[in-house]
Enzyme design. Structure first.
Site, PDB file in Angstrom:
ATOM      1  N   HIS A 146       0.831  -1.208   0.000  1.00  0.00           N
ATOM      2  CA  HIS A 146       0.000   0.000   0.000  1.00  0.00           C
ATOM      3  C   HIS A 146       0.867   1.260   0.000  1.00  0.00           C
ATOM      4  O   HIS A 146       1.708   1.435   0.886  1.00  0.00           O
ATOM      5  CB  HIS A 146      -0.909   0.003   1.237  1.00  0.00           C
ATOM      6  CG  HIS A 146      -1.846   1.155   1.292  1.00  0.00           C
ATOM      7  ND1 HIS A 146      -1.978   1.956   2.406  1.00  0.00           N
ATOM      8  CD2 HIS A 146      -2.703   1.661   0.371  1.00  0.00           C
ATOM      9  CE1 HIS A 146      -2.873   2.900   2.171  1.00  0.00           C
ATOM     10  NE2 HIS A 146      -3.324   2.748   0.947  1.00  0.00           N
ATOM     11  N   HIS A 170      -7.860   7.645  -4.442  1.00  0.00           N
ATOM     12  CA  HIS A 170      -8.530   6.348  -4.520  1.00  0.00           C
ATOM     13  C   HIS A 170      -9.707   6.353  -5.497  1.00  0.00           C
ATOM     14  O   HIS A 170     -10.169   5.305  -5.916  1.00  0.00           O
ATOM     15  CB  HIS A 170      -9.035   5.930  -3.129  1.00  0.00           C
ATOM     16  CG  HIS A 170      -7.935   5.709  -2.143  1.00  0.00           C
ATOM     17  ND1 HIS A 170      -7.667   6.595  -1.114  1.00  0.00           N
ATOM     18  CD2 HIS A 170      -7.019   4.721  -2.017  1.00  0.00           C
ATOM     19  CE1 HIS A 170      -6.653   6.142  -0.404  1.00  0.00           C
ATOM     20  NE2 HIS A 170      -6.232   5.014  -0.925  1.00  0.00           N
ATOM     21  N   ARG A 245     -16.190  16.053  21.267  1.00  0.00           N
ATOM     22  CA  ARG A 245     -16.380  16.102  22.718  1.00  0.00           C
ATOM     23  C   ARG A 245     -17.804  16.543  22.999  1.00  0.00           C
ATOM     24  O   ARG A 245     -18.150  17.719  22.912  1.00  0.00           O
ATOM     25  CB  ARG A 245     -15.378  17.074  23.358  1.00  0.00           C
ATOM     26  CG  ARG A 245     -15.549  17.226  24.888  1.00  0.00           C
ATOM     27  CD  ARG A 245     -15.373  15.894  25.594  1.00  0.00           C
ATOM     28  NE  ARG A 245     -15.426  15.978  27.054  1.00  0.00           N
ATOM     29  CZ  ARG A 245     -16.378  15.412  27.794  1.00  0.00           C
ATOM     30  NH1 ARG A 245     -17.386  14.765  27.222  1.00  0.00           N
ATOM     31  NH2 ARG A 245     -16.329  15.481  29.099  1.00  0.00           N
ATOM     32  N   CYS A 292      -9.347  19.845  24.217  1.00  0.00           N
ATOM     33  CA  CYS A 292     -10.068  19.426  25.416  1.00  0.00           C
ATOM     34  C   CYS A 292      -9.152  19.544  26.631  1.00  0.00           C
ATOM     35  O   CYS A 292      -7.947  19.269  26.543  1.00  0.00           O
ATOM     36  CB  CYS A 292     -10.535  17.984  25.245  1.00  0.00           C
ATOM     37  SG  CYS A 292     -11.434  17.328  26.665  1.00  0.00           S
ATOM     38  N   TYR A 430     -13.610  20.784  35.240  1.00  0.00           N
ATOM     39  CA  TYR A 430     -12.645  21.570  34.468  1.00  0.00           C
ATOM     40  C   TYR A 430     -11.913  22.593  35.332  1.00  0.00           C
ATOM     41  O   TYR A 430     -11.843  23.778  35.034  1.00  0.00           O
ATOM     42  CB  TYR A 430     -13.336  22.250  33.279  1.00  0.00           C
ATOM     43  CG  TYR A 430     -13.916  21.241  32.305  1.00  0.00           C
ATOM     44  CD1 TYR A 430     -13.104  20.288  31.691  1.00  0.00           C
ATOM     45  CD2 TYR A 430     -15.276  21.237  32.013  1.00  0.00           C
ATOM     46  CE1 TYR A 430     -13.623  19.350  30.815  1.00  0.00           C
ATOM     47  CE2 TYR A 430     -15.814  20.300  31.141  1.00  0.00           C
ATOM     48  CZ  TYR A 430     -14.983  19.359  30.540  1.00  0.00           C
ATOM     49  OH  TYR A 430     -15.506  18.431  29.681  1.00  0.00           O
TER      50      TYR A 430
END
Length: 590
Positions: A146, A170, A245, A292, A430
């Site tokens: 490949h 492709h 998220r 995040c 957080y």
């Protein structure tokens, strides 16, 4: 250049596969040096392929592929180049306007496989099977050939089409010809037509379809990140593989009836439709990285278990965002400079909600929201298109330089306030704590909510545990670097010996082949930088410990280890990133 290498690679593979149909050819050596020896062997091979009637497999193959192989083998008598040229010409004449594989024939002699059977073949040891438009293919032998390397293994056991869609090369007929060589069967009609059936009472039943390449950290709500080696391929992260998220089910929002409410200022509140947001306010575009708070949490888990999703290094992505500036909307709602005497925060409420009706919420400081240089957007486009459902369609807040948790999606309400958002995610999540704080002693009110994030970098390739051949003599290391608050990354240091010696990586702020983006003005470096360095392999080393660390324009640097920054929620994980790579000795030397 990448596309060209893929093209050449697939063309070469096409030639090899033609030759592979006839084992007699292998003894004659390279075609370009012994073409005079090829013709007799090919003639023999051609006769067998055209006339053999002893095998039902051959007969079924001739029915499906005979015309193409007759043309190919005829061309092979004139040399491999002619085969490819003629094959491509004939394919263009044969195919319709769009590239496609042959539809499944009801009378196919090939066996039928279930998706479960396909999924059981996901490794080189068990075989690598994929599906494509109803066909089942065993591509085990092809993996080593490949042109894109072992990235093809990401599709193992599943559908190949979403992965091919990432690379336009492709979408060509001769590539489908290569794939057809490996066809072993058909996917069962039941699995082909099967749609994921979920109870209608399931609040996640209307969630959008996601790209299968994503590494899933939780299904409900959906949270996932791309493989690092793909993340590092593009300066602008494709929306399909941008990390996801979600805290709650993805809401279905009708753009025609959508309303954005702006409250908290003296006078009447402002209500805007999507069309009004797009037409009443100037459209601005920025390139900004979102990360995040829990990115790289998995490294903290190795020190001591924490609570939270086990994110790797790819809960970070970079995109272009377009929309109205929050500042402009607040001014239209009646904000005046005097309001800063009592207002301190701007709160956001999403349209996503739990079963009790509680919505996701967050807030940012007023000075960030109202600053001309804060560049906070009410974004309705991502990478030049409407926001995808997973990323907040039809409108989200983009707060560049600020933790992802404050970039509220599916935005429904904006509130100018003297207080922070009372949301759980603002008050009781957080936030960072000392390594000595545990769940028995933690007081979330004692710590500020995370806003700007610290300096960050990570290695996207090679992967931890990868092998490098000694004969390569060098190793190329790639990764990303970013700092919060608009601070620009000015340097990335990379070591291949665990930190004893260092090299400075080349920083990149654009896609390959494109002009670099203009240098950002101070305090507005919202986008990451990709980086790359090539280092010689140490002569005696059997294993490399590759390390990276970044520096921003305030000379903030990453800590060297995880332990001193460990915290019970596993946030703000930004220690030096380390991967170990083994060196494989050449067989001749062994």
């Amino acid at each position: 250049m990448v596309m060209k290498r893929y093209q050449v690679g697939f063309n070469n593979i096409s030639a090899m596969l033609l030759l592979r149909r006839c084992h007699n050819l292998t003894r004659f050596g390279p075609l370009n040096t012994q073409r005079h020896l090829v013709a007799p062997a090919v003639t023999s091979c051609t006769v067998r392929l055209w006339s053999s009637g002893s095998s039902e497999d051959h007969r079924s193959y001739q029915r499906a592929h005979g015309p193409r192989w007759r043309h190919a083998l005829a061309g092979l008598l004139a040399g491999t180049g002619a085969v490819l040229a003629y094959g491509l010409y004939h394919n263009k004449a044969e195919q319709a306007d769009t590239v496609r594989v042959q539809p499944i024939e009801k009378t196919s002699a090939l066996p039928i496989f279930t998706q479960e059977e396909v999924t059981s073949h996901r490794s080189l040891e068990d075989g690598v099977w994929v599906t494509y438009k109803g066909g089942v293919y065993d591509i085990t032998e092809f993996v080593a050939m490949h042109p894109g390397g072992d990235k093809i293994l990401l599709a193992a056991g599943g559908d190949l089409e979403p992965f091919w869609a990432l690379y336009a090369v492709h979408n060509q007929e001769h590539v489908l010809e290569i794939l057809s060589e490996y066809k072993v069967g058909e996917l069962s009609a039941e699995d082909l037509k099967k749609q994921q059936t979920i109870e209608s009472s399931d609040p996640y039943s209307s969630d959008p379809k996601r790209h299968p390449v994503l590494h899933i950290n939780s299904l409900k709500p959906f949270n996932a990140e791309p493989p690092p080696e793909i993340l590092g391929d593009s300066y602008i992260t494709p929306s399909a593989i941008f990390f996801k998220r979600n805290h709650l089910p993805v809401p279905q929002v009708d753009p025609a009836s959508y309303k954005l409410h702006v409250d908290g200022l003296p006078g009447e509140s402002l209500t805007l439709s999507l069309e009004e947001l797009k037409t009443r306010f100037p459209k601005h575009t920025i390139t900004a990285t979102l990360q995040c708070a829990g990115n790289r949490r998995s490294e903290m888990n190795k020190v001591k278990q924490v609570k939270g999703l086990n994110w790797g290094i790819a809960a970070i992505s970079n995109a272009t965002w377009s929309g109205a500036k929050l500042r402009d909307v607040l001014l239209a709602a009646g904000y005046r400079p005097d309001d800063a005497q009592w207002a301190r925060h701007v709160q956001f409420e999403g349209l996503d909600k739990d079963v009790t009706g509680t919505t996701y919420g967050a807030s940012i400081p007023l000075n960030k929201a109202i600053s001309e240089e804060g560049d906070v957007l009410l974004a309705y486009e991502m990478n030049g298109e409407d926001l995808p459902a997973d990323h907040g369609y039809p409108v989200r807040v983009v707060v560049p330089g600020t933790v992802g948790a404050r970039n509220v999606k599916w935005l429904g309400k904006i509130i100018v306030s003297a207080d922070e958002s009372s949301s759980h995610w603002q008050q009781n999540d957080y936030k960072g704590f000392s390594p000595g704080t545990d769940w028995d002693t933690v007081d979330f009110k004692s710590a500020p909510a995370i806003q700007e994030l610290p300096i960050q970098s990570a290695i996207t390739t090679p992967a931890d545990g990868a092998m490098v051949n000694r004969s390569n003599e060098e190793v190329t290391v790639k990764g990303y670097a970013w700092s919060g608050g608009g601070r620009e990354v000015v340097r990335v240091d990379v070591s291949v010996d665990g930190g004893k010696t260092w090299q400075v990586a080349e920083l990149k702020s654009s896609e390959k082949g494109q002009e670099p983006e203009p240098s950002p003005s101070p305090g507005r470096a919202w986008a990451w930088k990709l980086w790359e360095v090539t280092a010689p392999l140490p002569a005696e080393a059997q294993e490399l410990e590759i390390v990276c660390k970044a520096v921003d324009n305030s000379y903030n640097m990453q800590p060297d280890t995880v332990s001193p920054i460990w915290n019970l929620r596993g946030v703000l994980s930004n220690a030096w990133h380390r991967v170990k790579v083994k060196i494989r000795e050449d067989e001749s030397e062994e």
